[in-house]
Design an enzyme around this catalytic site. Structure first.
Site, PDB file in Angstrom:
ATOM      1  N   HIS A 157      85.660  -4.350 105.587  1.00  0.00           N
ATOM      2  CA  HIS A 157      84.943  -4.293 106.879  1.00  0.00           C
ATOM      3  C   HIS A 157      84.913  -2.855 107.378  1.00  0.00           C
ATOM      4  O   HIS A 157      85.959  -2.295 107.719  1.00  0.00           O
ATOM      5  CB  HIS A 157      85.658  -5.154 107.929  1.00  0.00           C
ATOM      6  CG  HIS A 157      85.038  -5.074 109.310  1.00  0.00           C
ATOM      7  ND1 HIS A 157      84.671  -6.188 110.025  1.00  0.00           N
ATOM      8  CD2 HIS A 157      84.710  -4.025 110.104  1.00  0.00           C
ATOM      9  CE1 HIS A 157      84.162  -5.822 111.181  1.00  0.00           C
ATOM     10  NE2 HIS A 157      84.178  -4.504 111.262  1.00  0.00           N
ATOM     11  N   HIS A 191      82.110   0.398 109.356  1.00  0.00           N
ATOM     12  CA  HIS A 191      80.829   0.839 109.912  1.00  0.00           C
ATOM     13  C   HIS A 191      80.515   2.225 109.373  1.00  0.00           C
ATOM     14  O   HIS A 191      81.341   3.137 109.495  1.00  0.00           O
ATOM     15  CB  HIS A 191      80.905   0.904 111.438  1.00  0.00           C
ATOM     16  CG  HIS A 191      81.305  -0.397 112.059  1.00  0.00           C
ATOM     17  ND1 HIS A 191      80.405  -1.293 112.571  1.00  0.00           N
ATOM     18  CD2 HIS A 191      82.533  -0.977 112.221  1.00  0.00           C
ATOM     19  CE1 HIS A 191      81.048  -2.361 113.024  1.00  0.00           C
ATOM     20  NE2 HIS A 191      82.340  -2.190 112.824  1.00  0.00           N
ATOM     21  N   PHE A 192      79.341   2.353 108.775  1.00  0.00           N
ATOM     22  CA  PHE A 192      78.899   3.665 108.283  1.00  0.00           C
ATOM     23  C   PHE A 192      77.886   4.321 109.220  1.00  0.00           C
ATOM     24  O   PHE A 192      77.621   5.501 109.078  1.00  0.00           O
ATOM     25  CB  PHE A 192      78.228   3.513 106.917  1.00  0.00           C
ATOM     26  CG  PHE A 192      79.170   3.480 105.740  1.00  0.00           C
ATOM     27  CD1 PHE A 192      80.359   4.202 105.738  1.00  0.00           C
ATOM     28  CD2 PHE A 192      78.835   2.748 104.605  1.00  0.00           C
ATOM     29  CE1 PHE A 192      81.201   4.186 104.638  1.00  0.00           C
ATOM     30  CE2 PHE A 192      79.674   2.726 103.492  1.00  0.00           C
ATOM     31  CZ  PHE A 192      80.855   3.440 103.512  1.00  0.00           C
ATOM     32  N   ARG A 193      77.259   3.521 110.094  1.00  0.00           N
ATOM     33  CA  ARG A 193      76.122   4.012 110.894  1.00  0.00           C
ATOM     34  C   ARG A 193      74.966   4.372 109.962  1.00  0.00           C
ATOM     35  O   ARG A 193      74.865   3.865 108.871  1.00  0.00           O
ATOM     36  CB  ARG A 193      76.507   5.225 111.766  1.00  0.00           C
ATOM     37  CG  ARG A 193      77.822   5.097 112.491  1.00  0.00           C
ATOM     38  CD  ARG A 193      77.884   3.920 113.423  1.00  0.00           C
ATOM     39  NE  ARG A 193      79.112   3.912 114.201  1.00  0.00           N
ATOM     40  CZ  ARG A 193      79.619   2.819 114.741  1.00  0.00           C
ATOM     41  NH1 ARG A 193      79.062   1.633 114.561  1.00  0.00           N
ATOM     42  NH2 ARG A 193      80.714   2.897 115.454  1.00  0.00           N
ATOM     43  N   ASN A 243      75.513  -3.469 112.264  1.00  0.00           N
ATOM     44  CA  ASN A 243      75.178  -3.259 113.682  1.00  0.00           C
ATOM     45  C   ASN A 243      74.578  -1.881 113.937  1.00  0.00           C
ATOM     46  O   ASN A 243      75.068  -1.093 114.729  1.00  0.00           O
ATOM     47  CB  ASN A 243      76.401  -3.510 114.580  1.00  0.00           C
ATOM     48  CG  ASN A 243      77.554  -2.556 114.317  1.00  0.00           C
ATOM     49  OD1 ASN A 243      77.731  -2.071 113.197  1.00  0.00           O
ATOM     50  ND2 ASN A 243      78.343  -2.278 115.334  1.00  0.00           N
ATOM     51  N   LYS A 284      76.992 -11.672 109.137  1.00  0.00           N
ATOM     52  CA  LYS A 284      77.926 -11.328 110.201  1.00  0.00           C
ATOM     53  C   LYS A 284      77.548 -11.979 111.522  1.00  0.00           C
ATOM     54  O   LYS A 284      76.425 -11.822 111.993  1.00  0.00           O
ATOM     55  CB  LYS A 284      77.919  -9.796 110.357  1.00  0.00           C
ATOM     56  CG  LYS A 284      78.659  -9.276 111.564  1.00  0.00           C
ATOM     57  CD  LYS A 284      80.157  -9.393 111.398  1.00  0.00           C
ATOM     58  CE  LYS A 284      80.878  -8.976 112.652  1.00  0.00           C
ATOM     59  NZ  LYS A 284      81.837  -7.930 112.452  1.00  0.00           N
ATOM     60  N   HIS A 286      83.026 -11.763 114.148  1.00  0.00           N
ATOM     61  CA  HIS A 286      83.682 -11.011 115.229  1.00  0.00           C
ATOM     62  C   HIS A 286      84.127 -12.063 116.225  1.00  0.00           C
ATOM     63  O   HIS A 286      83.314 -12.601 116.978  1.00  0.00           O
ATOM     64  CB  HIS A 286      82.712 -10.007 115.869  1.00  0.00           C
ATOM     65  CG  HIS A 286      83.371  -9.175 116.935  1.00  0.00           C
ATOM     66  ND1 HIS A 286      83.627  -7.834 116.788  1.00  0.00           N
ATOM     67  CD2 HIS A 286      83.874  -9.519 118.150  1.00  0.00           C
ATOM     68  CE1 HIS A 286      84.243  -7.385 117.875  1.00  0.00           C
ATOM     69  NE2 HIS A 286      84.398  -8.383 118.719  1.00  0.00           N
ATOM     70  N   HIS A 333      89.059  -8.383 111.615  1.00  0.00           N
ATOM     71  CA  HIS A 333      89.937  -7.539 112.437  1.00  0.00           C
ATOM     72  C   HIS A 333      90.743  -8.341 113.440  1.00  0.00           C
ATOM     73  O   HIS A 333      90.617  -8.169 114.648  1.00  0.00           O
ATOM     74  CB  HIS A 333      89.170  -6.397 113.119  1.00  0.00           C
ATOM     75  CG  HIS A 333      87.826  -6.759 113.699  1.00  0.00           C
ATOM     76  ND1 HIS A 333      87.637  -7.818 114.550  1.00  0.00           N
ATOM     77  CD2 HIS A 333      86.609  -6.177 113.563  1.00  0.00           C
ATOM     78  CE1 HIS A 333      86.377  -7.869 114.903  1.00  0.00           C
ATOM     79  NE2 HIS A 333      85.732  -6.893 114.320  1.00  0.00           N
ATOM     80  N   LEU A 368      87.451  -2.453 119.629  1.00  0.00           N
ATOM     81  CA  LEU A 368      87.322  -3.879 119.886  1.00  0.00           C
ATOM     82  C   LEU A 368      87.537  -4.658 118.600  1.00  0.00           C
ATOM     83  O   LEU A 368      87.044  -4.229 117.564  1.00  0.00           O
ATOM     84  CB  LEU A 368      85.936  -4.193 120.467  1.00  0.00           C
ATOM     85  CG  LEU A 368      85.760  -3.755 121.928  1.00  0.00           C
ATOM     86  CD1 LEU A 368      84.308  -3.845 122.341  1.00  0.00           C
ATOM     87  CD2 LEU A 368      86.628  -4.604 122.859  1.00  0.00           C
ATOM     88  N   ASP A 412      87.738  -1.520 109.618  1.00  0.00           N
ATOM     89  CA  ASP A 412      86.900  -1.439 110.822  1.00  0.00           C
ATOM     90  C   ASP A 412      86.709   0.015 111.247  1.00  0.00           C
ATOM     91  O   ASP A 412      86.582   0.306 112.439  1.00  0.00           O
ATOM     92  CB  ASP A 412      87.489  -2.261 111.971  1.00  0.00           C
ATOM     93  CG  ASP A 412      86.457  -2.522 113.060  1.00  0.00           C
ATOM     94  OD1 ASP A 412      85.258  -2.328 112.819  1.00  0.00           O
ATOM     95  OD2 ASP A 412      86.868  -2.914 114.169  1.00  0.00           O
ATOM     96  N   HIS A 470      82.544   7.233 116.101  1.00  0.00           N
ATOM     97  CA  HIS A 470      81.829   7.662 117.305  1.00  0.00           C
ATOM     98  C   HIS A 470      82.219   9.122 117.501  1.00  0.00           C
ATOM     99  O   HIS A 470      83.413   9.457 117.416  1.00  0.00           O
ATOM    100  CB  HIS A 470      82.279   6.879 118.534  1.00  0.00           C
ATOM    101  CG  HIS A 470      81.884   5.419 118.519  1.00  0.00           C
ATOM    102  ND1 HIS A 470      80.613   4.990 118.816  1.00  0.00           N
ATOM    103  CD2 HIS A 470      82.595   4.307 118.241  1.00  0.00           C
ATOM    104  CE1 HIS A 470      80.561   3.662 118.728  1.00  0.00           C
ATOM    105  NE2 HIS A 470      81.756   3.224 118.372  1.00  0.00           N
ATOM    106  N   ALA A 483      83.732   1.954 122.067  1.00  0.00           N
ATOM    107  CA  ALA A 483      84.810   1.270 121.351  1.00  0.00           C
ATOM    108  C   ALA A 483      84.687   1.572 119.870  1.00  0.00           C
ATOM    109  O   ALA A 483      83.604   1.445 119.295  1.00  0.00           O
ATOM    110  CB  ALA A 483      84.705  -0.226 121.575  1.00  0.00           C
TER     111      ALA A 483
HETATM  112  C1  NCD Z   1      82.654  -1.281 116.288  1.00  0.00           C
HETATM  113  C2  NCD Z   1      81.539  -0.249 116.325  1.00  0.00           C
HETATM  114  O1  NCD Z   1      81.718   0.791 116.945  1.00  0.00           O
HETATM  115  O2  NCD Z   1      80.484  -0.496 115.717  1.00  0.00           O
HETATM  116  N1  NCD Z   1      83.612  -0.939 117.285  1.00  0.00           N
HETATM  117  C3  NCD Z   1      84.908  -1.318 117.323  1.00  0.00           C
HETATM  118  O3  NCD Z   1      85.564  -1.039 118.304  1.00  0.00           O
HETATM  119  N2  NCD Z   1      85.461  -1.943 116.316  1.00  0.00           N
HETATM  120  C4  NCD Z   1      82.110  -2.640 116.453  1.00  0.00           C
HETATM  121  C5  NCD Z   1      83.087  -3.733 116.126  1.00  0.00           C
HETATM  122  O4  NCD Z   1      83.420  -3.967 114.968  1.00  0.00           O
HETATM  123  O5  NCD Z   1      83.538  -4.417 117.048  1.00  0.00           O
HETATM  124 ZN    ZN Z   2      83.755  -3.604 113.069  1.00  0.00          ZN
END
Ligand code: NCD
Ligand code: ZN
Length: 345
Positions: free
Chosen positions: A14, A16-18, A42, A100, A137, A175, A220, A248, A252, A264
Site C-alpha cells: 500500500h 501513494h506515488f502521486r 487517489n 480500493k 480504507h 493501514h 490518516l 502508506d 506531501h 494528512a
Molecule cells: C493518504 C494520502 O495522502 O494520499 N494520506 C494518509 O494520511 N495516509 C491517503 C490515505 O491513505 O489515507
Molecule cells: Zn494510503
C-alpha cells in the site's frame, strides 16, 4: 548479535506515488527496496478505469531508474458508479490487482469515494466471483464520530457486513491503527488480512500533539493511544500471515504539511525497511521480519514470492532533515534521527 539480515526482496502492499514530477521523484526510493507495490489510485482525478490505470502504470514504469526491476500493481478507485465490467476485465487483463474502497471524504483526494457501501454491493459481488481483491480504507466519515473512533466504528458499521455478505471476497483492511482492527482481522477467515505502516508501529497520538503540533506525524487514520500501538506491534511481529507490510508512504511537500491546514500523510518510502526493522529488533522478532515484509503479502494476493534477495546490515544511518522533491522540499519519516540498519546496495 545478528549483524546482517538477508531476506527475499520485499513488496509494499500500500503506497501513494502521486503523479507528474512528485511521482518521478519518489518512485526511485520505493523501487530501490521493493520489487512490487500496490499503488493507490487517489489522484486528481482518481484512477477509476482500466484505461486510466494502464496509462498511469506506464508513467510509473518510465520513472523507475535504469537497472532496477520494479512492478507497480494498480488499483481501481471505487465510486458510487464504478463499472463492474471494466473492473473485472481490467483485472483479467492484469491491469488491476485490486480495487480500493475509500469512504467519501475519509482522506486525501477521496471526495469521489463511495457515499454508501450498499451502492457498490453489485460490484463487490462481481469482485467476489472473479477473485478481485478489495482494499479498504476503514474509517467512517460522519462528523459526529470522534476522529479517534472512526476505525473502530467502521468495523461495526461496515466491515462486519462486508465479510458476512461476501464470505469469499478477499479483503485487505489497510493501514490498521487499532487493537480493535487487529482483533477483527484475527477473528476472520484466511480471506481477510491487514497491512500495517511503520509509523503506527512507532508512534502513538502523543507524537502529533505533545510539545507543539507535529504535522509530520499526522496521517490518516491518525495514530491512536499507546495500547493500540502495542497491539499493532504484537500483530506485525507475530508471524501470523494475516499481517503484512504496507507503508502508506504518502508524499506531501513540506509547504503542504507545514501550513495552517496541513495535509494528512507521512512520506516514509526512503527508509521504510530500516524503519520497520527497528521495530522488529526492539520486539526481538528479527526472525519474523521476512514473513511480514516478503512472504505473507504475495501469499494473500496469490502472487509468487520474489526470487531475488536483499541484505540489511547493522549500521548507523542518519535520516536527512529534508529531501529535494519537485523543486521544493519534503520531510521524510524519521527526519534527523539515527537508525540502526541500512539496506545494502
Ligand atoms: C493518504 C494520502 O495522502 O494520499 N494520506 C494518509 O494520511 N495516509 C491517503 C490515505 O491513505 O489515507
Ligand atoms: Zn494510503
Amino acid at each position: 548479535m545478528t549483524e546482517t539480515l538477508t531476506i527475499r526482496r520485499p513488496d509494499d502492499w500500500h503506497l501513494h506515488f502521486r503523479d507528474g514530477e512528485v511521482m518521478r521523484g519518489v518512485v526511485p526510493y520505493t523501487a530501490r527496496q521493493f520489487a512490487r507495490a500496490i499503488v493507490m489510485p487517489n489522484l486528481t482525478p482518481p484512477v477509476t478505469t482500466a484505461a486510466m490505470a494502464a496509462e498511469y502504470r506506464e508513467r510509473i514504469l518510465a520513472a523507475v531508474p535504469e537497472g532496477l526491476r520494479f512492478t507497480p500493481l494498480m488499483t481501481c478507485y471505487l465510486t458510487d458508479t464504478t463499472d463492474a465490467e471494466d473492473l473485472v476485465r481490467g483485472a483479467a487483463e492484469g491491469v488491476f490487482t485490486a480495487a480500493k474502497l475509500y469512504p467519501a471524504n475519509a482522506t486525501t483526494n477521496s471526495a469521489h469515494g463511495v457515499s454508501d457501501v450498499a451502492k457498490i454491493y453489485p460490484v463487490l459481488e462481481r469482485m467476489e466471483t472473479e477473485g478481485v481483491i478489495l482494499c479498504v480504507h476503514g474509517e467512517v466519515t460522519d462528523s459526529e464520530i470522534d476522529v479517534f473512533d472512526r476505525e473502530a466504528e467502521f468495523i461495526e458499521r461496515h466491515m462486519r457486513a462486508i465479510v458476512r455478505d461476501f464470505p469469499r471476497l478477499r479483503v485487505v483492511f489497510e493501514h490498521i491503527t487499532t487493537a480493535d482492527a487487529a482483533e477483527f482481522v484475527l477473528g476472520q477467515g484466511v480471506n481477510v488480512a491487514a497491512t500495517i505502516t511503520p509509523q503506527h508501529l512507532h508512534i502513538n497520538r502523543n507524537a502529533m500533539l505533545v510539545g507543539g503540533i507535529q504535522p509530520h506525524n499526522y496521517c490518516l487514520p491518525v495514530a491512536k493511544r499507546e495500547t493500540h500501538r502495542l497491539a499493532l506491534r504484537k500483530a506485525a511481529t507475530s508471524g501470523n500471515p494475516k499481517f503484512f507490510l504496507g507503508t502508506d508512504s504518502a508524499p506531501h511537500l513540506r509547504s503542504a504539511k507545514e501550513t495552517s491546514c496541513g495535509c494528512a500523510g507521512i512520506f516514509n518510502a526512503p527508509y521504510a525497511l530500516e524503519s520497520y526493522l527497528k521495530v522488529f529488533e526492539e520486539e526481538g522478532a528479527l526472525d519474523t521480519f521476512e514473513g511480514f515484509a516478503s512472504l505473507h503479502g504475495p501469499a494473500f494476493y496469490g502472487l509468487p514470492v520474489n526470487e531475488e534477495e536483499i541484505t540489511l546490515e547493522r549500521a548507523e544511518v542518519t535520516v536527512p532533515a529534508s529531501l529535494p522533491l519537485a523543486g521544493e522540499e519534503i520531510v521524510p519519516w524519521h527526519a534527523g534521527e539515527v537508525l540502526g540498519w541500512r539496506m545494502r546496495g
